[in-house]
Design an enzyme around this catalytic site. Structure first.
Site, short mmCIF file in Angstrom:
data_model
loop_
_atom_site.label_atom_id
_atom_site.label_comp_id
_atom_site.label_asym_id
_atom_site.label_seq_id
_atom_site.Cartn_x
_atom_site.Cartn_y
_atom_site.Cartn_z
N ASP A 64 2.57 -1.58 -4.39
CA ASP A 64 1.18 -1.08 -4.38
C ASP A 64 0.72 -1.63 -5.73
OD1 ASP A 64 -0.09 1.55 -2.97
OD2 ASP A 64 -1.01 0.74 -4.74
N TYR B 196 -15.29 -3.17 7.21
CA TYR B 196 -13.71 -2.53 7.28
C TYR B 196 -13.69 -3.17 8.88
CZ TYR B 196 -10.18 0.78 8.18
OH TYR B 196 -8.86 1.40 8.38
N GLY C 277 0.77 -1.28 -0.16
CA GLY C 277 0.05 0.00 0.14
C GLY C 277 0.84 1.10 -0.14
N GLN D 260 -2.36 6.99 1.44
CA GLN D 260 -1.90 8.23 2.36
C GLN D 260 -0.71 8.09 3.31
OE1 GLN D 260 -5.00 8.99 5.23
NE2 GLN D 260 -4.45 11.11 5.61
C1 AKB Z 1 -11.63 5.38 7.71
O1 AKB Z 1 -12.37 6.47 7.94
O2 AKB Z 1 -12.09 4.38 7.12
C2 AKB Z 1 -9.97 5.50 8.06
C3 AKB Z 1 -10.01 4.71 9.70
C4 AKB Z 1 -10.53 5.68 10.93
O3 AKB Z 1 -9.40 3.75 9.76
N1 AKB Z 1 -9.62 6.75 8.17
#
Ligand code: AKB
Length: 323
Positions: free
Chosen positions: A38, A147, A12, A16
């Site tokens: 990447d 996530y 990655g 960022q």
């Molecule tokens: C997101 O907003 O998904 C990320 C994080 C808080 O891991 N910046």
């Protein structure tokens, strides 16, 4: 004999955090000793020209293993991930990249006896049942985003490899990261970066969360410091490994807009919440990072005021030099 890091691979690398971590690692270990990887081709001269760059999809274990062997890698910073907002749009992709990518790194580390691995987690491991203020490191982890689910699983998987196979795996729970070099992509906290670009370029910003939305955030220099401080810590002094809370600052979207207005008085921020509001609402407003402070002496350097001054100065210079 104590082994020390000699050759590093970063996944990655164009993202960022990766794009700002690579130059620092290259200063530390030498340009040729840090391999940037990447799925995308590199855009900056630093990534392209200063040291090795390889295109790598982290879901491809064979190619990852080949690069780790070819460059005699002993340490990996596994920064590749699909973030929260993209993860809600493409949950299967988030599972694939975040879980399969991590499993590939950990399995290669086990097979090849790698020295140390950095696997970042996120405040997304928390959910609506976590205390909203001062969320402790050890608490209810029931996220409502894909996530967050992959990050909880990742923390547990990392700790499993520490306990079961004796590997050295470490990670912090990054808050929203604010930076001027490479914009974030696909996160819920992205508004805290977008607002600076739009304030400088057009003096207006339509924010995708409510003005009273408060989230934990951190400025990039502190993010890099947290990453390297944890990687430099004595392994035996760590009680946890992959799940360190690290606090930087917490502020509402409106407080951020007001802070920017102190420097750009004609800046106007409006609010038009979208699906990311529900994600933001499921995360705590502040986090307690006592274990990181106690076990590896973590402390941030930037607050809202100093971060805003530095962001406006750096981003203005960068955007003006492009025009
Ligand atoms: C997101 O907003 O998904 C990320 C994080 C808080 O891991 N910046």
């Amino acid at each position: 004999m104590t082994r020390t890091t000699k050759r590093v691979l970063v996944t990655g690398a164009c993202g960022q955090i990766g794009s700002e971590l690579i130059p620092i690692l290259r200063q530390r270990y030498g340009n040729d000793s840090v391999v940037a990887t990447d799925i995308r081709p590199p855009e900056t001269a630093c990534l392209r020209d200063q040291g090795p760059f390889e295109q790598l999809n982290v879901c491809d274990r064979t190619t990852m293993g080949r690069f780790i062997e070819q460059y005699e890698i002993d340490t990996v910073y596994h920064m590749a991930a699909i973030l929260s907002a993209t993860g809600e749009e493409k949950p299967a992709l988030a599972w694939d990249v975040n879980i399969r990518g991590l499993e590939n790194v950990l399995e290669i580390a086990r097979e090849r006896h790698l020295l140390r691995i950095f696997c970042p987690s996120s405040i997304a491991v928390f959910g609506p049942d976590t205390p909203h203020d001062c969320a402790p490191q050890t608490t209810i982890l029931q996220p409502t985003t894909m996530y967050g689910i992959t990050k909880v699983a990742g923390e547990l998987l990392g700790e499993y490899y520490v306990q079961r196979f004796g590997l050295d795996i470490r990670g912090v729970r990054y808050p929203g990261i604010i930076s001027s070099e490479t914009p974030p992509g696909g996160g819920t906290t992205d508004y805290a970066v977008d607002i600076f670009y739009q304030a400088i370029l057009s003096r207006t910003y339509s924010c995708f969360v409510r003005p009273d939305t408060v989230l934990p955030m951190m400025y990039m220099p502190d993010c890099i410091k947290a990453t390297l401080d944890l990687m430099d810590a004595d392994f035996d002094s760590l009680k946890g490994h992959c799940n360190f809370n690290v606090a930087g600052m917490s502020f509402s979207a409106q407080e951020l807009a007001s802070e920017i207005q102190k420097h750009l008085p004609d800046f106007v921020c409006t609010y038009d919440p979208d699906f990311r509001q529900a994600i933001a609402d499921s995360w705590p407003q502040t986090i307690d990072d006592a274990p990181a402070r106690e076990e590896w002496n973590w402390h941030p350097r930037f607050d809202l005021s100093s971060m805003t001054i530095d962001m406006i100065e750096k981003l203005t210079a960068r955007l003006m030099s492009r025009s």
